[in-house]
Scaffold this active site. Sequence first.
Site, PDB file in Angstrom:
ATOM      1  N   HIS A  38       0.847  -1.189   0.000  1.00 41.08           N
ATOM      2  CA  HIS A  38       0.000   0.000   0.000  1.00 41.08           C
ATOM      3  C   HIS A  38       0.879   1.235   0.000  1.00 41.08           C
ATOM      4  CE1 HIS A  38      -3.521   2.468   0.846  1.00 41.08           C
ATOM      5  NE2 HIS A  38      -2.698   3.178   1.601  1.00 41.08           N
TER       6      HIS A  38
ATOM      7  N   ASP B  19     -14.802   3.792   6.885  1.00 40.98           N
ATOM      8  CA  ASP B  19     -13.726   4.639   6.359  1.00 40.98           C
ATOM      9  C   ASP B  19     -14.237   5.543   5.236  1.00 40.98           C
ATOM     10  OD1 ASP B  19     -10.861   5.403   6.226  1.00 40.98           O
ATOM     11  OD2 ASP B  19     -11.092   4.661   4.180  1.00 40.98           O
TER      12      ASP B  19
ATOM     13  N   ARG C 267     -13.320  13.844   6.870  1.00 42.06           N
ATOM     14  CA  ARG C 267     -11.984  14.379   7.188  1.00 42.06           C
ATOM     15  C   ARG C 267     -11.506  15.305   6.087  1.00 42.06           C
ATOM     16  NH1 ARG C 267      -8.601   9.302   7.568  1.00 42.06           N
ATOM     17  NH2 ARG C 267      -6.877  10.728   7.818  1.00 42.06           N
TER      18      ARG C 267
ATOM     19  N   SER D  79      -7.272   4.240   9.158  1.00 47.47           N
ATOM     20  CA  SER D  79      -7.937   4.239   7.852  1.00 47.47           C
ATOM     21  C   SER D  79      -7.253   3.241   6.908  1.00 47.47           C
ATOM     22  CB  SER D  79      -7.883   5.659   7.271  1.00 47.47           C
ATOM     23  OG  SER D  79      -8.106   5.669   5.899  1.00 47.47           O
TER      24      SER D  79
ATOM     25  N   LYS E 197      -8.498  -1.096   6.046  1.00 44.64           N
ATOM     26  CA  LYS E 197      -8.760  -1.585   4.687  1.00 44.64           C
ATOM     27  C   LYS E 197      -7.819  -2.735   4.326  1.00 44.64           C
ATOM     28  CE  LYS E 197      -8.530   2.674   3.339  1.00 44.64           C
ATOM     29  NZ  LYS E 197      -8.465   4.004   2.781  1.00 44.64           N
TER      30      LYS E 197
HETATM   31  N1  URA Z   1      -4.886   6.968   2.641  1.00 44.08           N
HETATM   32  C1  URA Z   1      -5.930   6.402   3.280  1.00 44.08           C
HETATM   33  O1  URA Z   1      -6.452   5.381   2.844  1.00 44.08           O
HETATM   34  N2  URA Z   1      -6.379   6.982   4.405  1.00 44.08           N
HETATM   35  C2  URA Z   1      -5.847   8.096   4.941  1.00 44.08           C
HETATM   36  O2  URA Z   1      -6.277   8.554   5.962  1.00 44.08           O
HETATM   37  C3  URA Z   1      -4.757   8.692   4.257  1.00 44.08           C
HETATM   38  C4  URA Z   1      -4.296   8.094   3.108  1.00 44.08           C
END
Ligand code: URA
Length: 432
Positions: A82, A161, A168, A183, A187
């Site tokens: 990621h 999220d 946010r 966050s 995932k």
């Molecule tokens: N990427 C994400 O998935 N969440 C965040 O809060 C920041 C970057």
Amino acid sequence: MHFVDIIDKKKRGLQLSEDEIKEWIKGYVDGVYPDYQVSSLLMAILLKGMDEEETFNLTKAMMESGDIIDLSEIQGIKVDKHSTGGVGDKTTLSLMPMVASCGVKVAKMSGRGLGHTGGTLDKLESIPGFSISMSEEEFVNQVNNIGIAIIGQTANLVPADKKIYALRDVTATVDSIPLIASSIMSKKLASGTDVIVLDVKYGDGAFMPTLEKAEELSYEMIKIGKNYGKKVAACISGMDQPLGNAVGNALEVKEAIDTLKGKGPKDFTELCLATGAVILEQAGVTDRENGYKMMEESIADGSALEVLRKLIKAQGGDERIVDDETLLPQAPYITKLKSNKDGYVSELPAKAIGILAMNLGAGRETLEDEVDPSVGIVLNKKVGDRVEAGDVLAYIHHSKPLTQEWMNRFAQVIKLVPEAFEVAPVIEKIID
Ligand code: URA
């Protein structure tokens, strides 16, 4: 439980209990708590922070808000990586075929770009015919058959999220380490792989402004992942300039293919080789040094390129683009930006260049915007390179006439200095 009491507790810097966090997440997803109260709590978290236990409980509550993908039908070690996001970041397109060609299984869910940052799904969709959706069964079968599948996140993956991130974004509460860590990790954990390698960026075009903050975020995410029994590591790299040379969807696909043919930009190739070595190490395939050699070999013997070809074909795309890149969408115009003086490139600010590319149509300002797959910017010089007056700094691929204002903005963000200087290594730190 009154929600206002939870806000008040965090406002005073106190620890929220597991039950309070669960109640907040469930109540927000179910529409019980309004945006204005959750916004207030998010700001209190941004200002007062969360400790390790709270961040873990938040990640867990978010992960459990939707589907948890079961990949147990896939034989072998499942890996994911990621990136915390950047400009010119086409790493998934080259790196995942490289590691898949070394025997690990890539079952990857990717996202779209927003603002100055690009997204893997938009890049993949610039390949004619490529589909980013399939059923869970087809996903599992494809990974078992060819070792790799890359799809969009399913609609019910961490719905908490989706709601919280949107809030946010408009309440200036994105840049909080516990909120980013929960966050991302909720995932990744819901996506079900055994190995998670985090490509954490810092600098101008990234969420984390400094190396120290990037390290802090990395440690936080690694701790959460390890608590779930996952193998997790982080590679930290700078995002002060775009990664590689190309910024824009089809242009980045072309660069990713060139990289798999051994003709990629130095910084991007190095990031893929080094991150791939960490993935193979975490997956228990080999040590990091040997992993690096295996990554180089996957390019030299063409095996990684073959995996990309199979991936494109399996997902309905035109795999002939691997041999004939002119089959990718092409912008009708290419304009050169030339330097008017000599020197060494000292600044190519990633964020500004990402916004300039977005203005051409390569990215989206709001989630509803359409992207133009053909347009973007290809840098001809990177930070540290020598430039003579008249040299081409960048090629601009565009489908509408360029305005003078846009050209001036681009010319102004690129800075030159008279003296040569040392350029920082691509990967600054690996943490596991
Ligand atoms: N990427 C994400 O998935 N969440 C965040 O809060 C920041 C970057």
